[in-house]
Each structure stands twice: as C-alpha cells, then as structure tokens.
Design a protein around this motif. Structure first.
Motif, PDB file in Angstrom:
ATOM      1  N   SER A 103       4.184   3.922   3.924  1.00 30.19           N
ATOM      2  CA  SER A 103       3.980   2.548   4.087  1.00 30.19           C
ATOM      3  C   SER A 103       3.727   2.033   5.333  1.00 30.19           C
ATOM      4  CB  SER A 103       5.375   1.895   3.386  1.00 30.19           C
ATOM      5  OG  SER A 103       5.455   2.154   2.019  1.00 30.19           O
ATOM      6  N   SER A 104       2.940   2.653   6.353  1.00 23.58           N
ATOM      7  CA  SER A 104       2.962   2.407   7.649  1.00 23.58           C
ATOM      8  C   SER A 104       2.220   1.081   7.844  1.00 23.58           C
ATOM      9  CB  SER A 104       2.151   3.375   8.346  1.00 23.58           C
ATOM     10  OG  SER A 104       0.992   3.689   7.866  1.00 23.58           O
ATOM     11  N   ALA A 105       1.225   0.582   7.221  1.00 28.52           N
ATOM     12  CA  ALA A 105       0.570  -0.593   7.319  1.00 28.52           C
ATOM     13  C   ALA A 105       1.312  -1.659   6.645  1.00 28.52           C
ATOM     14  CB  ALA A 105      -0.739  -0.818   6.608  1.00 28.52           C
ATOM     15  N   TYR A 106       2.191  -1.505   5.524  1.00 27.52           N
ATOM     16  CA  TYR A 106       3.002  -2.512   5.018  1.00 27.52           C
ATOM     17  C   TYR A 106       4.527  -2.725   6.044  1.00 27.52           C
ATOM     18  CZ  TYR A 106       6.014  -4.821   1.446  1.00 27.52           C
ATOM     19  OH  TYR A 106       6.768  -5.625   0.686  1.00 27.52           O
ATOM     20  N   ASP A 107       4.723  -1.597   6.344  1.00 23.80           N
ATOM     21  CA  ASP A 107       6.076  -1.744   7.429  1.00 23.80           C
ATOM     22  C   ASP A 107       5.460  -2.598   8.557  1.00 23.80           C
ATOM     23  OD1 ASP A 107       7.416  -0.271   5.748  1.00 23.80           O
ATOM     24  OD2 ASP A 107       7.170   1.542   6.707  1.00 23.80           O
ATOM     25  N   ALA A 108       4.522  -2.220   9.162  1.00 25.81           N
ATOM     26  CA  ALA A 108       3.983  -2.889  10.623  1.00 25.81           C
ATOM     27  C   ALA A 108       3.759  -4.575  10.081  1.00 25.81           C
ATOM     28  CB  ALA A 108       2.705  -2.311  10.955  1.00 25.81           C
ATOM     29  N   SER A 109       3.085  -4.479   9.008  1.00 29.10           N
ATOM     30  CA  SER A 109       2.859  -6.180   8.606  1.00 29.10           C
ATOM     31  C   SER A 109       4.328  -6.805   8.338  1.00 29.10           C
ATOM     32  CB  SER A 109       2.218  -6.354   7.500  1.00 29.10           C
ATOM     33  OG  SER A 109       2.837  -5.878   6.268  1.00 29.10           O
ATOM     34  N   LYS A 110       5.252  -6.245   7.864  1.00 27.32           N
ATOM     35  CA  LYS A 110       6.462  -6.750   7.402  1.00 27.32           C
ATOM     36  C   LYS A 110       7.331  -6.977   8.795  1.00 27.32           C
ATOM     37  CE  LYS A 110       5.908  -7.937   3.082  1.00 27.32           C
ATOM     38  NZ  LYS A 110       5.795  -9.263   2.680  1.00 27.32           N
ATOM     39  N   HIS A 111       7.156  -6.075   9.653  1.00 26.91           N
ATOM     40  CA  HIS A 111       7.968  -6.033  10.751  1.00 26.91           C
ATOM     41  C   HIS A 111       7.583  -7.074  11.914  1.00 26.91           C
ATOM     42  CE1 HIS A 111       9.890  -2.101  10.259  1.00 26.91           C
ATOM     43  NE2 HIS A 111      10.608  -2.034  11.259  1.00 26.91           N
ATOM     44  N   GLY A 112       6.139  -7.116  11.611  1.00 26.63           N
ATOM     45  CA  GLY A 112       5.257  -8.135  12.669  1.00 26.63           C
ATOM     46  C   GLY A 112       5.528  -9.665  11.921  1.00 26.63           C
ATOM     47  N   LEU A 113       5.358  -9.793  10.735  1.00 23.20           N
ATOM     48  CA  LEU A 113       5.828 -11.259  10.206  1.00 23.20           C
ATOM     49  C   LEU A 113       7.419 -11.749  10.627  1.00 23.20           C
ATOM     50  CD1 LEU A 113       5.143 -13.642   8.303  1.00 23.20           C
ATOM     51  CD2 LEU A 113       5.658 -12.398   6.273  1.00 23.20           C
ATOM     52  N   GLY A 114       8.502 -10.806  10.536  1.00 20.59           N
ATOM     53  CA  GLY A 114       9.637 -11.122  10.707  1.00 20.59           C
ATOM     54  C   GLY A 114       9.879 -11.635  12.244  1.00 20.59           C
ATOM     55  N   GLY A 115       8.889 -10.704  12.969  1.00 20.69           N
ATOM     56  CA  GLY A 115       9.221 -11.201  14.364  1.00 20.69           C
ATOM     57  C   GLY A 115       8.539 -12.533  14.753  1.00 20.69           C
ATOM     58  N   LEU A 116       7.229 -12.938  14.128  1.00 18.47           N
ATOM     59  CA  LEU A 116       6.622 -13.959  14.215  1.00 18.47           C
ATOM     60  C   LEU A 116       7.744 -15.057  13.757  1.00 18.47           C
ATOM     61  CD1 LEU A 116       4.169 -15.913  14.229  1.00 18.47           C
ATOM     62  CD2 LEU A 116       3.724 -15.430  12.059  1.00 18.47           C
ATOM     63  N   VAL A 117       8.173 -14.979  12.517  1.00 16.48           N
ATOM     64  CA  VAL A 117       9.097 -16.094  12.071  1.00 16.48           C
ATOM     65  C   VAL A 117      10.335 -16.287  13.145  1.00 16.48           C
ATOM     66  CG1 VAL A 117      10.605 -16.748  10.084  1.00 16.48           C
ATOM     67  CG2 VAL A 117       8.357 -15.884   9.700  1.00 16.48           C
ATOM     68  N   LYS A 118      10.775 -15.501  13.864  1.00 16.35           N
ATOM     69  CA  LYS A 118      11.979 -15.617  14.647  1.00 16.35           C
ATOM     70  C   LYS A 118      11.558 -16.308  15.909  1.00 16.35           C
ATOM     71  CE  LYS A 118      14.358 -11.714  12.594  1.00 16.35           C
ATOM     72  NZ  LYS A 118      14.603 -10.391  12.523  1.00 16.35           N
ATOM     73  N   THR A 119      10.190 -16.058  16.304  1.00 13.06           N
ATOM     74  CA  THR A 119       9.570 -16.711  17.506  1.00 13.06           C
ATOM     75  C   THR A 119       9.315 -18.251  17.067  1.00 13.06           C
ATOM     76  OG1 THR A 119       8.666 -14.643  18.294  1.00 13.06           O
ATOM     77  CG2 THR A 119       7.849 -16.759  19.197  1.00 13.06           C
ATOM     78  N   MET A 120       8.941 -18.415  15.974  1.00 10.61           N
ATOM     79  CA  MET A 120       8.537 -19.799  15.589  1.00 10.61           C
ATOM     80  C   MET A 120       9.900 -20.494  15.420  1.00 10.61           C
ATOM     81  SD  MET A 120       5.947 -18.717  12.167  1.00 10.61           S
ATOM     82  CE  MET A 120       7.014 -20.060  11.229  1.00 10.61           C
ATOM     83  N   ALA A 121      10.917 -20.001  14.982  1.00 10.26           N
ATOM     84  CA  ALA A 121      12.376 -20.605  15.076  1.00 10.26           C
ATOM     85  C   ALA A 121      12.551 -21.184  16.334  1.00 10.26           C
ATOM     86  CB  ALA A 121      13.419 -19.742  14.452  1.00 10.26           C
ATOM     87  N   LEU A 122      12.313 -20.303  17.365  1.00  8.19           N
ATOM     88  CA  LEU A 122      12.858 -20.792  18.918  1.00  8.19           C
ATOM     89  C   LEU A 122      11.836 -21.989  19.175  1.00  8.19           C
ATOM     90  CD1 LEU A 122      12.729 -17.601  20.628  1.00  8.19           C
ATOM     91  CD2 LEU A 122      14.779 -18.848  19.864  1.00  8.19           C
ATOM     92  N   GLU A 123      10.611 -21.882  18.891  1.00 10.63           N
ATOM     93  CA  GLU A 123       9.646 -22.955  19.217  1.00 10.63           C
ATOM     94  C   GLU A 123       9.607 -24.270  18.638  1.00 10.63           C
ATOM     95  OE1 GLU A 123       5.756 -21.463  19.931  1.00 10.63           O
ATOM     96  OE2 GLU A 123       6.404 -19.717  20.872  1.00 10.63           O
ATOM     97  N   ASP A 130       0.872  -1.233   0.138  1.00 11.30           N
ATOM     98  CA  ASP A 130       0.041  -0.189  -0.013  1.00 11.30           C
ATOM     99  C   ASP A 130       0.935   1.164   0.113  1.00 11.30           C
ATOM    100  OD1 ASP A 130       0.168   1.065   2.990  1.00 11.30           O
ATOM    101  OD2 ASP A 130       0.014  -0.947   3.363  1.00 11.30           O
ATOM    102  N   ASN A 131       0.426   2.242  -0.299  1.00 14.22           N
ATOM    103  CA  ASN A 131       1.224   3.562  -0.371  1.00 14.22           C
ATOM    104  C   ASN A 131       0.208   4.731   0.073  1.00 14.22           C
ATOM    105  OD1 ASN A 131       3.319   5.197  -0.962  1.00 14.22           O
ATOM    106  ND2 ASN A 131       2.871   5.611  -3.169  1.00 14.22           N
ATOM    107  N   VAL A 132      -0.099   4.903   1.379  1.00 13.61           N
ATOM    108  CA  VAL A 132      -1.126   5.856   1.926  1.00 13.61           C
ATOM    109  C   VAL A 132      -0.095   6.252   3.085  1.00 13.61           C
ATOM    110  CG1 VAL A 132      -3.254   6.184   2.688  1.00 13.61           C
ATOM    111  CG2 VAL A 132      -3.060   4.297   1.105  1.00 13.61           C
ATOM    112  N   ALA A 133      -0.039   7.604   3.191  1.00 13.20           N
ATOM    113  CA  ALA A 133       0.475   8.362   4.224  1.00 13.20           C
ATOM    114  C   ALA A 133      -0.360   7.965   5.299  1.00 13.20           C
ATOM    115  CB  ALA A 133       0.721   9.751   4.244  1.00 13.20           C
ATOM    116  N   PHE A 134       0.233   7.871   6.796  1.00  7.83           N
ATOM    117  CA  PHE A 134      -0.112   7.521   7.929  1.00  7.83           C
ATOM    118  C   PHE A 134      -1.250   8.334   8.150  1.00  7.83           C
ATOM    119  CE2 PHE A 134      -0.308   8.525  12.558  1.00  7.83           C
ATOM    120  CZ  PHE A 134      -0.641   7.231  13.039  1.00  7.83           C
ATOM    121  N   LEU A 135      -1.231   9.730   8.094  1.00  9.96           N
ATOM    122  CA  LEU A 135      -2.501  10.446   8.509  1.00  9.96           C
ATOM    123  C   LEU A 135      -3.777  10.237   7.526  1.00  9.96           C
ATOM    124  CD1 LEU A 135      -0.570  13.777   9.326  1.00  9.96           C
ATOM    125  CD2 LEU A 135      -1.803  12.206  10.889  1.00  9.96           C
ATOM    126  N   ASP A 136      -3.616   9.723   6.484  1.00 13.39           N
ATOM    127  CA  ASP A 136      -4.530   9.655   5.436  1.00 13.39           C
ATOM    128  C   ASP A 136      -5.052   8.099   5.513  1.00 13.39           C
ATOM    129  OD1 ASP A 136      -4.262  12.280   4.354  1.00 13.39           O
ATOM    130  OD2 ASP A 136      -2.723  11.587   3.246  1.00 13.39           O
TER     131      ASP A 136
END
Length: 269
Positions: free
Chosen positions: A157-177, A99-105
């Motif tokens: 790209s606030s929504a895109y950035d948040a989703s990709k940050h979250g996915l990265g963290g999810l996978v790293k937690t999966m690696a531990l478990e 997505d390409n929408v500014a945070f305030l919009d």
C-alpha cells in the motif's frame, strides 16, 4: 485571536457520503442539528439515500458529484455546496480510495490516481472550505478521515500509505495556521471498518472475528461517525492538530504482533 468556545455550527459538508463512514457521518451531523452537503463520485443513488435519511431527521440536504482527482473542479464543487447551504461550519474530508499494489509493481498512473484522490484533491477541498470559514468569521471545524496507515504502513500500500501520511501532516499544519481564526483541524484514523471499501457492506461487524485486534472485531461506521461528530461540535473547542485513532486498539498491536507472528504470510499483504 477568535474564540473556539463560542462555535455554534449549522452547516456541514461531508465528502464521499454516499456510503460507509461518510453516510454515517452525514446522519450523525444531521442528528446534531446540522444541514448537510453530500457528495458522491460513482454512486448517485447512494448519495440520494443519504440525503433522504438526513431529511427524515428534519435537516436540509444538498447533493453534488465530486471527483477529487479533478483538482480544479473539486474546489468549485465545495463552493457550490456551501452556497446552497448558506455557508459551511464543518467540513469532513472523507472521500478516498485504496490500492493494493506492491511498490516494485506500482506504475506511476496508479500512484498519481491514489495521490490525487486522497491528498491533492483533499488539499483543494479543505482549502476551499477553510477560506469560506475565514471569510464567514465564525470559526469552524475541519476534519480529515485518514487511516491507521497515516501512522503505520501496510505491505502493498505504498501509494495509499504516502497519501494518508501526507494528509495527516497537512491537517496538523492547518491546525497551526488556522487557529487564529477559531478554526480547528483534526484527523480521524479508522482501522478496519465494515464498509463497502473493505468489502463488508451491510455486515454486522460484531459477528466477524479479528484475533489481531484487541476488541476482536472490525468497527462499525457509526463508531467512527460518533468521534467525527464530537470533533465537529462545540465540545471539542480545545482539540486541534490531533489524530484520533478509531481502530479497536489495532495500532497498539505493533510490537506484540511482531513478536508473535511465526510465519511470513504477512509479507503478501
């Protein structure tokens, strides 16, 4: 503790494999001797073309539609593909949107569409694949295609950035478990890759000038697929919880770019 070095994959599922990185990955895994499950969201013709390419390499291909915003139906689609293939040893979560929408919009509906596609749907699909791998008892490889924006943000790209940050963290937690089950989990973080998502379908990236990228050009989808194929292979047995940037050095340009930019055009995204 199961041994990751004895992993011998025969089947893979690659989501969003109707074009771009997903298609290149499906072909790379077929070249490595795996039967491949292929998913599409809006381009069935593209998915069938991927399947034809996989079959031309002598491997089985099965195709199914997957809508990752349908979080209840997504797991069923992965299970159905695994049943048709006779299991799933490698799962590549590649389906995603931008997505390409500014945070305030940014409206909440767009926010949720991006989060459902890139994160919530990914969670459901990765979990379905992981549960099958545990039940199979022969290890596995889980790989998520994130983005350099898993690690660094981008204006607009606030929504895109948040989703990709979250996915990265999810996978790293999966690696531990999941390590105790002989399952590894890693991220691949592409930079600008010449694909339909970046409006560069069928373009030769070596002919495109990118002064801000150390290697001076966008990447080719096959260059990303090669890294994914390694992470899907027995050779990657001691790699887990990692993020592999495939970006031509883009991430290394942060401080240098910051000190050399003389205008404010970057604020427009």
């Amino acid at each position: 503790m199961e041994d990751t070095t004895s992993f011998s994959p025969a089947t893979a599922i690659v989501t969003g494999s109707d074009s771009g990185i997903g298609r290149a990955t499906a072909v790379a895994l077929a070249n490595a001797g795996l039967d491949v499950g292929i998913t599409w969201h809006s381009d069935q013709e593209g998915a069938e073309a991927t399947a034809d390419e996989v079959r031309s390499l002598g491997r089985q291909a099965v195709v199914r539609r997957l809508d990752t915003t349908d979080v209840r139906g997504a797991a069923a689609a992965i299970d159905a593909l695994a049943e048709e293939l006779g299991g799933v040893d490698v799962f590549v979560n590649n389906a995603g949107t931008g997505d390409n929408v500014a945070f305030l919009d940014l409206d909440f509906e767009t926010w949720m569409q991006t989060l459902d596609t890139n994160l919530n749907g990914a969670f459901v699909c990765l979990q379905a694949a992981a549960r099958r791998m545990v039940k199979q008892g022969r290890g596995g490889r889980l790989i998520a295609v994130t983005s350099v924006h898993e690690l660094q943000p981008r204006v607009g790209s606030s929504a895109y950035d948040a989703s990709k940050h979250g996915l990265g963290g999810l996978v790293k937690t999966m690696a531990l478990e999941l390590a105790e089950h002989g399952i590894t989990a890693n991220n691949v973080a592409p930079g600008e890759i010449a694909t339909p998502m970046t409006g560069q379908t069928d373009q030769d990236p070596t002919q495109t000038d990118r002064p801000g990228v150390p290697l001076g050009r966008p990447g080719d989808a096959r260059e990303v697929a090669a890294v994914i194929a390694f992470l899907a292979s027995p050779a990657s047995s001691y790699v887990t919880g990692a993020t592999w940037a495939v970006d031509g050095g883009m991430l290394q340009m942060g401080p240098q770019a910051g000190s050399h930019i003389t205008g404010h055009d970057w604020r427009k995204g």
